[in-house]
Write an enzyme that holds these catalytic residues in place. Structure first.
Site, short mmCIF file in Angstrom:
data_model
loop_
_atom_site.label_atom_id
_atom_site.label_comp_id
_atom_site.label_asym_id
_atom_site.label_seq_id
_atom_site.Cartn_x
_atom_site.Cartn_y
_atom_site.Cartn_z
N HIS A 20 0.83 -1.21 0.00
CA HIS A 20 0.00 0.00 0.00
C HIS A 20 0.87 1.26 0.00
CE1 HIS A 20 -2.81 -2.80 2.45
NE2 HIS A 20 -3.36 -2.70 1.25
N LYS A 44 -14.93 -8.63 4.94
CA LYS A 44 -13.74 -8.89 5.75
C LYS A 44 -14.02 -8.58 7.22
CE LYS A 44 -10.40 -7.91 2.09
NZ LYS A 44 -9.23 -7.13 1.69
N ARG A 95 -2.37 -5.84 -8.26
CA ARG A 95 -1.35 -6.88 -8.25
C ARG A 95 -1.64 -7.82 -9.41
NH1 ARG A 95 -2.60 -8.07 -2.09
NH2 ARG A 95 -4.59 -7.45 -2.96
N SER A 133 -2.25 -7.81 3.39
CA SER A 133 -2.50 -7.64 4.83
C SER A 133 -2.72 -8.99 5.49
CB SER A 133 -3.73 -6.76 5.04
OG SER A 133 -3.53 -5.48 4.50
P1 ADP Z 1 -9.73 -3.92 0.08
O1 ADP Z 1 -10.27 -4.74 1.20
O2 ADP Z 1 -10.59 -2.74 -0.25
O3 ADP Z 1 -9.30 -4.67 -1.15
P2 ADP Z 1 -6.95 -3.71 0.84
O4 ADP Z 1 -6.45 -2.99 2.03
O5 ADP Z 1 -6.80 -5.19 0.82
O6 ADP Z 1 -8.43 -3.24 0.70
O7 ADP Z 1 -6.27 -3.11 -0.46
C1 ADP Z 1 -6.45 -1.77 -0.85
C2 ADP Z 1 -5.94 -1.57 -2.26
O8 ADP Z 1 -4.53 -1.76 -2.29
C3 ADP Z 1 -6.51 -2.53 -3.30
O9 ADP Z 1 -6.64 -1.83 -4.51
C4 ADP Z 1 -5.45 -3.59 -3.43
O10 ADP Z 1 -5.47 -4.20 -4.70
C5 ADP Z 1 -4.19 -2.73 -3.26
N1 ADP Z 1 -3.04 -3.51 -2.79
C6 ADP Z 1 -2.97 -4.34 -1.73
N2 ADP Z 1 -1.73 -4.89 -1.60
C7 ADP Z 1 -1.00 -4.38 -2.63
C8 ADP Z 1 0.36 -4.58 -3.09
N3 ADP Z 1 1.18 -5.42 -2.48
N4 ADP Z 1 0.75 -3.89 -4.19
C9 ADP Z 1 -0.12 -3.07 -4.82
N5 ADP Z 1 -1.40 -2.86 -4.47
C10 ADP Z 1 -1.83 -3.50 -3.38
#
Ligand code: ADP
Length: 168
Positions: A20, A44, A95, A133
């Protein structure tokens, strides 16, 4: 001509990872202002509370001196936050593999909910691609090294959470 002032990066951020942070680091060089929005995700169950996630992102952002990045939370629809704040542009990270279909349908739904809303994507950087996460929480639970995957305030919070759980 229209100039975008602010981009809103919504997510669960439970907790924020270096994946992130990389998206934020790159977005803050493209847009004048970036708002990281801790948003509700019905599918989630939370590990950290909303308040803890916001505090951890704020600390991580401050530690890096990113003065054009702010952190907010919103318990309802992301488009309602946009409308209320007068923003129109969302940012998401992509990703390789699974993210695309999911991200595509979210953006279509957001536009149905509010036609003014649009979404831009930044592709992940290769070296942080495997970080999520949920994996970070799993590594922390099993006592693994976290420093490469999350900002220092998050590593500290995870360590102290699992130390407490393990030792009473
Ligand atoms: P959500 O539950 O809304 O998907 P996340 O916190 O899991 O929220 O992710 C938020 C955003 O960050 C999403 O667009 C996800 O694809 C992106 N994201 C998560 N991990 C990575 C990473 N390692 N590299 C790039 N983008 C990421």
């Amino acid at each position: 001509m229209s100039v975008v002032e602010t981009v809103v990066y919504p997510g669960s951020f439970d907790p924020v990872t270096e994946g992130h942070m990389d998206i934020v680091a790159r977005a803050r060089r493209i847009f004048p202002k970036v708002v990281v929005l801790v948003a509700y995700n019905a599918s989630k169950t939370g590990f950290f509370t909303f308040e803890q996630r916001v505090a951890l992102i704020r600390e991580s952002v401050e530690e890096r001196g990113w003065d054009n990045v702010s952190v907010e939370s919103h318990p309802g629809l992301v488009v309602d936050y946009l409308k209320a704040c007068g923003h129109r542009l969302l940012l998401r990270g992509l990703r390789a593999g699974g993210d695309f279909e999911h991200e595509f349908s979210i953006s279509l739904m957001n536009r149905r909910l509010w036609p003014e809303a649009d979404t831009v994507y930044l592709p992940t950087r290769e070296d942080v691609m495997g970080i999520s996460s949920s994996l970070v929480r799993e590594v922390a639970r099993l006592g693994g090294e976290l420093d490469e995957f999350v900002p220092a305030p998050v590593a500290r919070a995870l360590r102290s959470h699992f130390e407490r759980t393990t030792h009473g």
